[in-house]
Design a protein around this motif. Structure first.
Motif, PDB file in Angstrom:
ATOM      1  N   GLU A 323       0.975  -1.081   0.080  1.00 17.79           N
ATOM      2  CA  GLU A 323       0.006   0.092  -0.153  1.00 17.79           C
ATOM      3  C   GLU A 323       0.825   1.130   0.016  1.00 17.79           C
ATOM      4  OE1 GLU A 323      -4.337   1.127   1.947  1.00 17.79           O
ATOM      5  OE2 GLU A 323      -2.753   0.163   3.251  1.00 17.79           O
ATOM      6  N   LYS A 324       2.173   1.208   0.749  1.00 13.47           N
ATOM      7  CA  LYS A 324       2.981   2.370   0.739  1.00 13.47           C
ATOM      8  C   LYS A 324       3.837   2.356  -0.533  1.00 13.47           C
ATOM      9  CE  LYS A 324       2.883   2.187   5.860  1.00 13.47           C
ATOM     10  NZ  LYS A 324       3.582   2.044   6.982  1.00 13.47           N
ATOM     11  N   SER A 325       4.030   1.244  -1.085  1.00 15.75           N
ATOM     12  CA  SER A 325       4.725   1.135  -2.234  1.00 15.75           C
ATOM     13  C   SER A 325       6.271   1.286  -1.697  1.00 15.75           C
ATOM     14  CB  SER A 325       4.760   2.003  -3.291  1.00 15.75           C
ATOM     15  OG  SER A 325       5.266   1.674  -4.553  1.00 15.75           O
ATOM     16  N   CYS A 326       6.617   0.762  -0.685  1.00 16.08           N
ATOM     17  CA  CYS A 326       7.898   0.968   0.063  1.00 16.08           C
ATOM     18  C   CYS A 326       9.233   0.569  -0.913  1.00 16.08           C
ATOM     19  CB  CYS A 326       7.915   0.141   1.320  1.00 16.08           C
ATOM     20  SG  CYS A 326       7.814  -1.713   1.114  1.00 16.08           S
ATOM     21  N   TRP A 327      10.152   1.297  -0.695  1.00 12.79           N
ATOM     22  CA  TRP A 327      11.372   1.236  -1.324  1.00 12.79           C
ATOM     23  C   TRP A 327      12.588   1.796  -0.691  1.00 12.79           C
ATOM     24  CZ3 TRP A 327      12.413  -2.056  -5.460  1.00 12.79           C
ATOM     25  CH2 TRP A 327      13.652  -1.926  -6.233  1.00 12.79           C
ATOM     26  N   THR A 328      13.510   0.988  -0.853  1.00 13.55           N
ATOM     27  CA  THR A 328      14.916   1.647  -0.339  1.00 13.55           C
ATOM     28  C   THR A 328      15.799   2.120  -1.222  1.00 13.55           C
ATOM     29  OG1 THR A 328      14.962  -0.046   1.460  1.00 13.55           O
ATOM     30  CG2 THR A 328      17.052   0.939   1.122  1.00 13.55           C
ATOM     31  N   ALA A 329      16.112   3.641  -1.232  1.00 18.08           N
ATOM     32  CA  ALA A 329      16.772   4.226  -2.361  1.00 18.08           C
ATOM     33  C   ALA A 329      18.059   3.511  -2.678  1.00 18.08           C
ATOM     34  CB  ALA A 329      17.215   5.553  -1.863  1.00 18.08           C
ATOM     35  N   GLY A 330      18.568   3.151  -3.680  1.00 12.67           N
ATOM     36  CA  GLY A 330      19.799   2.634  -4.239  1.00 12.67           C
ATOM     37  C   GLY A 330      19.540   1.047  -4.018  1.00 12.67           C
ATOM     38  N   SER A 331      18.423   0.683  -3.986  1.00 15.15           N
ATOM     39  CA  SER A 331      18.245  -0.882  -3.849  1.00 15.15           C
ATOM     40  C   SER A 331      18.370  -1.300  -5.304  1.00 15.15           C
ATOM     41  CB  SER A 331      16.962  -1.231  -3.343  1.00 15.15           C
ATOM     42  OG  SER A 331      16.776  -2.608  -3.555  1.00 15.15           O
TER      43      SER A 331
END
Length: 351
Positions: A323-331
């Motif tokens: 739901e938050k479309s989570c993502w770690t920058a640089g992944s």
């Protein structure tokens, strides 16, 4: 009290074969089949079937950025080519990958302007990127040539880099079968609701009812909830009738998209459907419905090499994402999301 925003459903249809001699697809391309195109810095991945362990085939790629997000965003759906696996949820894999728009531009990848930061997330996010689907300036339903907008011209002598390393999700990308690639074009479902379309729907439903013994109350001009009278329909309830009404507006639809919307079930879903959708494996948050694949897609999945046809069999494939479309920058790794598959109780109706 303000009324709730109206749900906007987008319909995807195949729009011509993607000829690699003329076009080179990128992660901005919406397509059926072919090799998956990954955003910059995201390593190629080749999932395997969760049931038999065979290499999965790439089925659909969707570019679906969200408003108020600095990220490009793509979804890839893979399926086991065996019929006994593709009809079950465990035979499918859904991967979500993202990259910063600024990073993509620096890598020389065509991008789209960043949306205003104050814009809220909404169910029309996909429509915001309609220019990527070729809607802008398109005459009528699926009438425009969208290929030049959806893929880059193939540069002479160019090709995929052979130095990229695949992750532990599977073997090298060339292990699995490859389906012939097709562009996908999009239209809003509301644009299909002219009188001519409704007359066609009525004809199809009358034919279905005479064969199945189900009576459906149709013709809800205000968009209200349909009501059905069950009279011993073959499939035991009115869910399939309701599904068929939606499909009949555009029988060739291969995909339906409505971020945070409601899926269209082809048969009665489990009573515990909400509990069947697991939390996001990355952030632990809830998942929401985003898109579903439709029965018309089955007949379009043909092996690119002309070999034996893969025998994918499914009614509809529902895709649920964080739901938050989570993502770690640089992944550099795509995140796995959740698919729920329903078998088609009357597959021959679509052939």
């Amino acid at each position: 009290m303000a009324s709730a925003p109206q749900e906007v459903n987008l319909i995807g249809v195949c729009d011509g074969e993607l000829d690699p001699k003329k076009y080179r697809s990128s992660f901005l391309t919406n397509k059926v089949g072919g090799r998956p195109d990954w955003p910059p810095a995201v390593s190629p991945q080749a999932p395997r079937c969760g049931l038999c362990g065979a290499p999965s085939a790439h089925v659909v790629q969707v570019y679906c950025p969200l408003d108020a997000s600095p990220y490009h965003r793509s979804l890839h759906l893979f399926a086991c080519p065996a019929a006994e696996c593709s009809g079950r949820s465990e035979g499918w894999r859904l991967l979500r990958s993202q990259c910063l728009e600024s990073g993509a531009a620096a890598a020389g990848t065509p991008g789209r302007p960043a949306p205003p930061p104050e814009a809220p997330l909404s169910a029309t996010d996909w429509c915001d990127a309609a220019d990527d689907w070729g809607m802008e300036g398109q005459e009528g339903w699926g009438g425009g040539d969208t290929r030049a907008q959806q893929a880059e011209p193939q540069a002479e002598g160019s090709g995929l880099s052979s130095g990229l390393q695949s992750l532990s999700l599977g073997a090298a990308e060339d292990d699995g079968p490859v389906f012939r690639p097709f562009f996908i074009s999009v239209v809003e479902e509301s644009d299909l609701c002219g009188q001519q379309d409704l007359d066609h729907v009525q004809d199809l439903l009358r034919d279905y009812e005479s064969r199945e013994g189900a009576v459906a109350a149709v013709g809800q001009p205000d968009g209200g909830e349909e009501k059905y009278e069950k009279t011993g329909a073959r499939h035991g309830d009115a869910v399939f009738s309701r599904f068929m009404k939606k499909v009949s507006l555009c029988p060739q639809q291969v995909l339906r998209y409505c971020h945070r919307g409601k899926p269209r079930f082809i048969c009665r879903p489990p009573a515990s459907m909400e509990r069947l959708v697991p939390a996001c494996g990355s952030c632990g948050g809830s998942r929401t419905f985003e898109l579903q694949l439709m029965p018309a897609l089955v007949s379009l999945l043909r092996r690119k090499d002309g070999g034996a046809e893969a025998e994918l069999e499914f009614g509809t494939v529902l895709a649920y994402t964080c739901e938050k479309s989570c993502w770690t920058a640089g992944s550099g790794s795509a995140l796995e999301e959740f698919c729920f598959v329903q078998a088609d109780p009357d597959q021959q109706f679509f052939k």
